[in-house]
Design a protein around this motif. Sequence first.
Motif: not given
Length: 111
Positions: A16, A19-20, A43, A45-46, A56-60
């Motif tokens: 993971t 960022t993109r 994309p 959500n972890s 709670k994060e947005e990850e790639w």
Amino acid sequence: MDNGAETVRYGVVLVTAGTREEGEAIAQNLVEAKLAACVSLIPINSIYTWQGVLHKEEEWQLLIKTDLAKFEILEAKIRELHSYEVPEIIALPLVAGSEPYLAWISEQVKA
């Protein structure tokens, strides 16, 4: 379908990135270095606990298709490029796969 040991040498490594841009940079470096045949980015959500705090994060999510004989070198390269203190780097073996696709992985990931 090949169910022998030859197939198990291939795998998908999960990583993971925050960022993109970071995910793309890692992916491009791995493919250019012949450590991965292909890296797909998704994309996600972890939700996880880090240092006692719930995040709670947005990850790639990187799905790295490779020859597992290269895992140690691949892991070292990811650690070198990654911004996380403890990045996710886990390998899942392929137990079966299309022979033409597996042959393509072999051609792309140089021993």
